[in-house]
Structures are given as structure tokens and as C-alpha cells.
Design a protein around this motif. Structure first.
Motif, PDB file in Angstrom:
ATOM      1  N   ARG A   1       0.692  -1.182   0.126  1.00 11.37           N
ATOM      2  CA  ARG A   1      -0.089  -0.057   0.068  1.00 11.37           C
ATOM      3  C   ARG A   1       0.824   1.354   0.033  1.00 11.37           C
ATOM      4  O   ARG A   1       0.416   2.077  -0.569  1.00 11.37           O
ATOM      5  N   MET A   2       2.231   1.461   0.521  1.00 11.04           N
ATOM      6  CA  MET A   2       3.075   2.375   0.606  1.00 11.04           C
ATOM      7  C   MET A   2       3.868   2.371  -0.710  1.00 11.04           C
ATOM      8  O   MET A   2       4.383   3.286  -0.856  1.00 11.04           O
ATOM      9  N   GLY A   3       3.642   1.420  -1.532  1.00 12.18           N
ATOM     10  CA  GLY A   3       4.274   1.311  -2.512  1.00 12.18           C
ATOM     11  C   GLY A   3       4.075   1.861  -3.989  1.00 12.18           C
ATOM     12  O   GLY A   3       2.966   2.878  -3.848  1.00 12.18           O
ATOM     13  N   LYS A   4       4.179   1.402  -5.028  1.00 16.70           N
ATOM     14  CA  LYS A   4       3.892   1.813  -6.403  1.00 16.70           C
ATOM     15  C   LYS A   4       2.383   1.445  -6.815  1.00 16.70           C
ATOM     16  O   LYS A   4       1.898   0.698  -6.204  1.00 16.70           O
ATOM     17  N   ALA A   5       1.955   2.275  -7.896  1.00 13.16           N
ATOM     18  CA  ALA A   5       0.550   2.361  -8.343  1.00 13.16           C
ATOM     19  C   ALA A   5      -0.382   0.999  -8.336  1.00 13.16           C
ATOM     20  O   ALA A   5      -1.086   0.828  -7.426  1.00 13.16           O
ATOM     21  N   PRO A   6      -0.094   0.223  -9.088  1.00 14.37           N
ATOM     22  CA  PRO A   6      -1.015  -0.893  -9.406  1.00 14.37           C
ATOM     23  C   PRO A   6      -1.117  -1.767  -8.041  1.00 14.37           C
ATOM     24  O   PRO A   6      -2.146  -2.160  -7.783  1.00 14.37           O
ATOM     25  N   LEU A   7       0.008  -2.068  -7.558  1.00 11.59           N
ATOM     26  CA  LEU A   7       0.097  -2.956  -6.093  1.00 11.59           C
ATOM     27  C   LEU A   7      -0.605  -2.202  -5.183  1.00 11.59           C
ATOM     28  O   LEU A   7      -1.279  -2.834  -4.107  1.00 11.59           O
ATOM     29  N   SER A   8      -0.399  -0.858  -4.874  1.00  4.65           N
ATOM     30  CA  SER A   8      -1.084   0.057  -3.792  1.00  4.65           C
ATOM     31  C   SER A   8      -2.505  -0.212  -3.913  1.00  4.65           C
ATOM     32  O   SER A   8      -3.251  -0.090  -3.061  1.00  4.65           O
ATOM     33  N   TRP A   9      -3.194  -0.160  -5.199  1.00  5.09           N
ATOM     34  CA  TRP A   9      -4.370  -0.198  -5.197  1.00  5.09           C
ATOM     35  C   TRP A   9      -5.121  -1.608  -4.968  1.00  5.09           C
ATOM     36  O   TRP A   9      -6.058  -1.469  -4.250  1.00  5.09           O
ATOM     37  N   VAL A  10      -4.336  -2.812  -5.346  1.00  2.93           N
ATOM     38  CA  VAL A  10      -4.865  -3.906  -4.866  1.00  2.93           C
ATOM     39  C   VAL A  10      -4.812  -4.010  -3.395  1.00  2.93           C
ATOM     40  O   VAL A  10      -5.926  -4.417  -2.886  1.00  2.93           O
ATOM     41  N   ALA A  11      -3.827  -3.635  -2.671  1.00  3.66           N
ATOM     42  CA  ALA A  11      -3.681  -3.637  -1.326  1.00  3.66           C
ATOM     43  C   ALA A  11      -4.934  -2.846  -0.743  1.00  3.66           C
ATOM     44  O   ALA A  11      -5.769  -3.278   0.251  1.00  3.66           O
ATOM     45  N   ALA A  12      -5.285  -1.614  -1.254  1.00  6.84           N
ATOM     46  CA  ALA A  12      -6.120  -0.674  -0.549  1.00  6.84           C
ATOM     47  C   ALA A  12      -7.357  -1.256  -0.832  1.00  6.84           C
ATOM     48  O   ALA A  12      -8.289  -1.296   0.162  1.00  6.84           O
ATOM     49  N   THR A  13      -7.737  -2.118  -2.069  1.00  2.48           N
ATOM     50  CA  THR A  13      -9.016  -2.589  -2.172  1.00  2.48           C
ATOM     51  C   THR A  13      -9.294  -3.819  -1.075  1.00  2.48           C
ATOM     52  O   THR A  13     -10.336  -3.928  -0.645  1.00  2.48           O
ATOM     53  N   TYR A  14      -8.149  -4.659  -0.999  1.00  2.00           N
ATOM     54  CA  TYR A  14      -8.056  -5.655  -0.091  1.00  2.00           C
ATOM     55  C   TYR A  14      -8.565  -5.247   1.166  1.00  2.00           C
ATOM     56  O   TYR A  14      -9.410  -5.611   1.828  1.00  2.00           O
ATOM     57  N   VAL A  15      -7.792  -4.075   1.737  1.00  2.00           N
ATOM     58  CA  VAL A  15      -8.117  -3.663   3.059  1.00  2.00           C
ATOM     59  C   VAL A  15      -9.534  -3.343   3.304  1.00  2.00           C
ATOM     60  O   VAL A  15     -10.119  -3.596   4.191  1.00  2.00           O
ATOM     61  N   ASN A  16      -9.948  -2.714   2.264  1.00  2.00           N
ATOM     62  CA  ASN A  16     -11.400  -1.930   2.453  1.00  2.00           C
ATOM     63  C   ASN A  16     -12.377  -3.249   2.322  1.00  2.00           C
ATOM     64  O   ASN A  16     -13.592  -2.936   3.015  1.00  2.00           O
ATOM     65  N   ILE A  17     -12.086  -3.945   1.663  1.00  2.93           N
ATOM     66  CA  ILE A  17     -13.044  -5.191   1.532  1.00  2.93           C
ATOM     67  C   ILE A  17     -13.281  -6.046   2.870  1.00  2.93           C
ATOM     68  O   ILE A  17     -14.232  -6.024   3.338  1.00  2.93           O
ATOM     69  N   PHE A  18     -12.073  -6.413   3.344  1.00  2.00           N
ATOM     70  CA  PHE A  18     -12.286  -7.426   4.576  1.00  2.00           C
ATOM     71  C   PHE A  18     -12.108  -6.485   5.798  1.00  2.00           C
ATOM     72  O   PHE A  18     -12.647  -7.091   6.782  1.00  2.00           O
ATOM     73  N   ARG A  19     -11.891  -5.394   5.981  1.00  2.00           N
ATOM     74  CA  ARG A  19     -12.337  -4.358   7.135  1.00  2.00           C
ATOM     75  C   ARG A  19     -13.851  -4.246   6.991  1.00  2.00           C
ATOM     76  O   ARG A  19     -14.445  -4.005   8.093  1.00  2.00           O
ATOM     77  N   GLY A  20     -14.455  -4.382   5.862  1.00  2.00           N
ATOM     78  CA  GLY A  20     -15.990  -4.169   5.956  1.00  2.00           C
ATOM     79  C   GLY A  20     -16.822  -5.508   6.146  1.00  2.00           C
ATOM     80  O   GLY A  20     -17.957  -5.319   6.176  1.00  2.00           O
ATOM     81  N   LEU A  21     -16.322  -6.429   6.321  1.00  6.74           N
ATOM     82  CA  LEU A  21     -17.020  -7.955   6.294  1.00  6.74           C
ATOM     83  C   LEU A  21     -17.301  -8.270   7.643  1.00  6.74           C
ATOM     84  O   LEU A  21     -16.313  -8.370   8.507  1.00  6.74           O
ATOM     85  N   PRO A  22     -18.462  -8.736   7.971  1.00  7.28           N
ATOM     86  CA  PRO A  22     -18.640  -9.198   9.469  1.00  7.28           C
ATOM     87  C   PRO A  22     -17.651 -10.546   9.571  1.00  7.28           C
ATOM     88  O   PRO A  22     -17.795 -11.157   8.449  1.00  7.28           O
ATOM     89  N   MET A  23     -17.317 -10.880  10.643  1.00  9.45           N
ATOM     90  CA  MET A  23     -16.948 -11.972  11.066  1.00  9.45           C
ATOM     91  C   MET A  23     -17.794 -13.419  10.596  1.00  9.45           C
ATOM     92  O   MET A  23     -17.366 -14.334   9.992  1.00  9.45           O
ATOM     93  N   LEU A  24     -18.968 -13.105  11.119  1.00 10.20           N
ATOM     94  CA  LEU A  24     -20.024 -14.434  10.667  1.00 10.20           C
ATOM     95  C   LEU A  24     -20.089 -14.480   9.391  1.00 10.20           C
ATOM     96  O   LEU A  24     -20.044 -15.690   8.788  1.00 10.20           O
ATOM     97  N   VAL A  25     -20.353 -13.859   8.502  1.00  9.24           N
ATOM     98  CA  VAL A  25     -20.290 -13.838   6.980  1.00  9.24           C
ATOM     99  C   VAL A  25     -18.926 -14.321   6.451  1.00  9.24           C
ATOM    100  O   VAL A  25     -19.276 -15.367   5.693  1.00  9.24           O
ATOM    101  N   THR A  26     -17.956 -14.052   6.990  1.00  6.87           N
ATOM    102  CA  THR A  26     -16.575 -14.483   6.605  1.00  6.87           C
ATOM    103  C   THR A  26     -16.405 -15.948   6.736  1.00  6.87           C
ATOM    104  O   THR A  26     -16.117 -16.548   5.814  1.00  6.87           O
ATOM    105  N   VAL A  27     -17.028 -16.232   7.976  1.00  4.47           N
ATOM    106  CA  VAL A  27     -16.658 -17.504   8.476  1.00  4.47           C
ATOM    107  C   VAL A  27     -17.670 -18.537   7.552  1.00  4.47           C
ATOM    108  O   VAL A  27     -17.123 -19.591   6.887  1.00  4.47           O
ATOM    109  N   LEU A  28     -18.992 -18.155   7.260  1.00  4.15           N
ATOM    110  CA  LEU A  28     -19.796 -18.900   6.589  1.00  4.15           C
ATOM    111  C   LEU A  28     -19.253 -19.061   4.877  1.00  4.15           C
ATOM    112  O   LEU A  28     -19.402 -20.134   4.367  1.00  4.15           O
ATOM    113  N   TRP A  29     -18.885 -17.993   4.579  1.00  3.49           N
ATOM    114  CA  TRP A  29     -18.359 -17.745   3.231  1.00  3.49           C
ATOM    115  C   TRP A  29     -17.126 -18.615   2.861  1.00  3.49           C
ATOM    116  O   TRP A  29     -17.208 -19.425   2.140  1.00  3.49           O
TER     117      TRP A  29
END
Lengths: 263, 252
Positions: free
Chosen positions: B47-75
Motif C-alpha cells: 500500500r505504501m508502494g507504487k500504483a498497481p500494487l497499492s491499489w490492490v492492497a487498498a481494495t483488499y483492506v477496504n473489503i475485508f475491514r468491511g466484512l463481518p466475521m460471521l459472514v466471512t466464516v460461512l463464506w
């Protein structure tokens, strides 16, 4: 803006090939250019002093020598190898890693590693850079500490050392890697006035031992004493430079104005 | 059933099951926190690095910070397992779910911790001619970790609590033990109060542990553990100083 560079900076001094040769160094941060094409030559064993007001670009210039600042244009030659963007053509550039193994640097804020003891501050980089064993690195680190009179403080952490002691450890750390030239970036500016002397004493001994040194400093009395070649910078250019006696013989009104205000 | 009759001995009688449940929760959490720190550091760097990789990391963070544990476990346990044609064990599904979620938080913790290490530290390492990877591993990361440690402790406490959700895929941990007591005896208050007590004790334990780690990472190191760990090195330094200079170390 080469017309602003003083001719002395180009003149080869002392015998032997130059240790450091900067040509037409330009550096910009965004739209702001802070170095407008600076030339500087450092001969073996020479002690070059760079001084000038804050924001004149002297620290930035020093940091281009070991590529902590990558110049936007110009040539950085150290020990005959080109490391900068070059002066056109397709010169092959040396790697920053190799360059830095020939060039030691001492920082204004010491930059000791706070999580390591004084001894480990020296032996840890030694192991990484020279690939020597832990016990050999420890021995060499102890010798380096002894050189700056701090062997007994080997087990102390940076937080337990005074500013003067910290800077001496930082000098020992840089010296332990056997550099061919040492860069000093305002080494005494962050120190209490009473601690400046012990650091200057170490630097004086180093100068007497024949080390090639480039020193950015506000300690003009020390500069007068040690400087084989003196450079006054202002607003990103070398205004005036000259050999020993420069402080009494400088001619440029800007230099005189600065010296009158500081000395 | 009224409040008048609370059979507290039920909780005491089930102490062995509670202890087993807690060990299970701690096992899952310790493995997951280790993996989360590893993944979190890599994400922070990306995320602190260069463009394409930092976008991937930011997307990952925002997806999994937003998921509830219950949904994740079932998923993970039902959904992902189905798609990949795998059968995760309950333990594996728990570790994977916790790592997915907590690595997102820990990457943010490490991002701010790495940014808090003064620039001069990296510059000094580079100026000494150290390889940038070594500078990161030996100079910057240890200092960032020291800054991150208290927050990682909070994350571990959060994880142990989140293992309660693993009851839905059938892990026998603390909450499940309480549920079983409740079903058999209808002593809901006793059962869940006991479970609550176990979680709180675990939180105190983690806090105690991380304080000890924090003390041992302070410089100079403090605490008995730290001194024990450093005593060999200190003897070695004393020996080096004696042989090189015939000198004695100053008292710290």
C-alpha cells in the motif's frame, strides 16, 4: 546556470584523480528547483567545507554525493565511476549500493539505531555490509568505539548517550566501514554548545589522519581551521569558493555580507 | 425458572470443557495472528508502494475491514470450500477467516507504525551501504513493530472473542461449551456468565503478555524476561570491551 558557478570549483586541486566530481547537478522538488547546476571537485585527502544560509541547497548537494538525493540532471562521479543521470550519452551507471560502500555519512540528527546498543549500531551494519562474522564485527566495532573514546559505553543504548557521545558513535559507525570519503551534514547543529567541542575534536583527528572530508557546517571557526577548500552557497548555486584563507580574502558582496552576519 | 436458583457449581464442574474450549480458541487465534502480522506487513508495504500494487492492497483492506466475521466464516467454510472443491476443517476455516479479516486491520496498524519510524533511520542504513531489504528487516521493521505491539495485542484479544462465532461451523470452544450447559440445564445466566468470565480472563492474560513484550522491546530493555534474554549479549559485549581495550563498561 553555469555562469553562476565559480571557476575555482572546477579547478583540479592537489594531486591524483578526484574522489568526488559533481558536474551540473540540478535537483527539483516538484516545480521548485533547489540546485541550479552545481559543480564541485574533491581531491584525495582534501577537506572541503560548504557553508551558507538555510535553504541554500548545501545539505541537498551533500546528499547527492551518496545519492540519498537523486539529482534530476548532472554527473556524480565517485572514484572515477559515474553514478548520476550523467551528462548525456549512454554511460553505464554504477549502483547506489556500491557507491555508498565507499562513502561514509554523518547526519545532523545522528540517526543512531535506537533499538541497538552503541556496539551493535556499528557491528550490525558491519555484518550486513562486509559479511563478516558476528565476533569479528564485534571486535571491529569495539576498535571503532575506542577510536572515538567511547569503548566503555559499548553496552549503552542511544537514549542513554549524550548528543556529543551519540554523534561520536555515529562517526565511529561510518568509519568502521573503511570509507574513502566522509560526508558530514551539519554534524554539530543539533548539539548543546558545550558538547560541540568533543565532536569537532574527533573530526580534527580524522582530518589529520588524511581522510577525505566534505563538511556542511555553521561552525565557521572550525571551517577556517580545517578547510582546504571553502564553498559558499546561496539559493542553489555556489556563489564563491576558494582555498585556505578564503574567509579573509573572499570578494563577493553576498559572501562578505553572510560572513559579517555570522562571524 | 426464576433468578432465585442459580447453580454456580455447573460452571465449576464444566471447568475442564471451558479450559479445552479456551485452548482451542487460543490455538486458532495465535496461528491467525502470526499469519495476519505477516500478511499485514506485506499489505502495508504494497500500500505504501507504487500504483498497481497499492491499489490492490487498498481494495483488499477496504473489503475485508468491511466484512463481518460471521459472514466471512460461512463464506469460507461453505462458499469458498464449495467453489474450490475443498473440505476445510473447522480449524482451518477459522484460521483463514480470522487472517483474512485481521490482516486488513493489521496492515493499517503497520502502515502508520512504519510511517512513524523517522526517515533518517532508513537513510542512515542506506548511507552505510546496507541493502534496502536489510535496512527494512534490521532497522525499520523492528522499530515499527515496537510501535505496533500494543495494537497487535488488542487485535489478538479481538480475535479470541471472534472465535465465539466459530460455533456456527461447529467448533467446540468457550461459547459452545456454554451453549451445551444451557441446553442441558436451562441455567442460561450461569452458563454465559461463566463464558464471559473466561473471555475476560483471556483478555487479561493477553494484556499481561503484551506488556511484558513491550517492556522487553523498550531500550534499554526492562523486565526480568528481557534482562535474561539480553544477559548473554551483555556478557559478550563485556568480553569484547575487555579484550580490545582492557576497559570496563560504564554502568548504565
Amino acid at each position: 546556470m553555469t555562469e553562476n558557478s565559480s571557476p575555482e570549483a572546477d579547478r583540479p586541486r592537489r594531486g591524483g584523480a578526484a574522489v568526488v566530481e559533481l558536474r551540473g547537478i540540478r535537483k527539483s522538488y516538484g516545480a521548485l528547483e533547489v540546485l541550479h547546476g552545481v559543480d564541485l571537485t574533491v581531491a584525495p585527502g582534501e577537506h572541503v567545507v560548504i557553508f551558507g544560509p538555510s535553504g541554500s541547497g548545501k545539505s541537498t548537494l551533500l546528499r547527492t554525493i551518496n545519492l540519498l538525493e537523486e539529482p534530476n540532471a548532472g554527473s556524480v562521479r565517485v572514484l572515477g565511476v559515474e553514478y548520476g543521470p550523467g551528462l548525456g550519452g549512454k554511460q553505464k551507471r554504477g549502483s547506489a549500493l556500491v557507491l555508498r560502500r565507499h562513502v561514509g555519512m554523518v547526519f545532523q540528527q545522528f540517526n543512531l539505531f535506537p533499538h541497538l546498543t552503541a556496539l551493535d549500531n556499528i557491528s550490525r551494519p558491519l555484518r550486513s555490509v562486509k559479511g563478516v562474522s558476528r565476533s569479528e564485527a564485534d571486535d571491529r566495532a569495539a576498535l571503532a568505539l575506542q577510536r572515538v573514546g567511547l569503548l566503555n559505553w559499548a553496552a549503552h543504548y542511544p537514549a542513554q548517550l549524550s548528543g556529543g557521545q551519540s554523534q561520536r558513535v555515529a562517526i565511529a559507525r561510518a568509519l568502521s566501514l573503511d570509507p574513502e570519503v566522509m560526508l558530514f551534514d551539519e554534524p554539530t547543529s543539533a548539539l548543546d554548545p558545550e558538547l560541540v567541542g568533543e565532536v569537532l575534536a574527533v573530526m580534527r583527528l580524522l582530518a589529520e589522519s588524511g581522510m577525505t572530508m566534505v563538511i556542511v557546517t555553521h561552525e565557521l571557526n572550525f571551517a577556517r581551521e580545517i578547510g582546504d577548500f571553502n564553498v559558499f552557497m546561496d539559493e542553489g548555486v555556489i556563489v564563491e569558493s576558494g582555498p585556505r584563507g578564503f574567509f579573509d580574502s573572499c570578494a563577493n558582496p553576498r559572501t562578505k555580507q553572510f560572513l559579517a552576519a555570522v562571524l | 425458572m426464576t433468578l432465585a436458583y442459580l447453580n454456580w457449581s455447573l460452571a465449576w464442574d464444566a471447568r475442564e470443557q471451558f479450559l479445552h474450549g479456551l485452548l482451542r480458541a487460543v490455538e486458532v487465534s495465535l496461528l491467525a495472528i502470526a499469519l495476519s502480522v505477516l500478511v499485514g506487513i506485506l499489505l502495508a508495504l504494497a500500500r505504501m508502494g507504487k500504483a498497481p500494487l497499492s491499489w490492490v492492497a487498498a481494495t483488499y483492506v477496504n473489503i475485508f475491514r468491511g466484512l463481518p466475521m460471521l459472514v466471512t466464516v460461512l463464506w469460507v467454510y461453505f462458499g469458498v470450500a464449495l467453489i474450490l472443491g475443498l473440505n476445510f476443517t473447522v480449524f482451518q476455516a477459522g484460521v483463514i477467516s480470522l487472517t483474512l479479516l485481521y490482516s486488513a486491520f493489521i496492515s493499517e496498524i503497520y502502515r502508520s507504525a512504519l510511517e512513524a519510524v523517522p526517515r533518517g533511520q532508513r537513510e542512515a542504513g542506506l548511507a552505510l551501504g546496507m541493502h534496502p531489504v536489510r535496512v527494512f528487516a534490521r532497522i525499520v521493521l523492528p522499530q515499527a513493530t515496537k510501535i505496533a505491539i500494543p495494537n497487535i495485542g488488542s487485535m489478538l484479544i479481538g480475535m479470541i472473542k471472534d472465535t465465539s462465532i466459530l460455533t456456527v461451523i461447529g467448533m467446540v470452544e468457550v461459547t459452545r461449551v456454554a451453549q451445551d450447559i444451557d441446553t442441558e440445564t436451562y441455567q442460561s445466566f450461569v452458563a454465559y456468565t461463566a463464558a464471559a468470565g473466561v473471555y475476560i480472563l483471556a483478555a487479561f492474560g493477553v494484556d499481561f503478555l503484551f506488556r511484558a513484550v513491550e517492556r522487553s522491546l523498550s531500550t534499554p530493555p526492562q523486565g526480568r524476561t528481557a534482562n535474561a534474554l539480553h544477559s548473554r549479549r551483555r556478557r559478550r559485549v563485556e568480553q569484547v570491551v575487555r579484550t580490545v581495550g582492557g576497559a570496563q563498561l560504564e554502568a548504565p
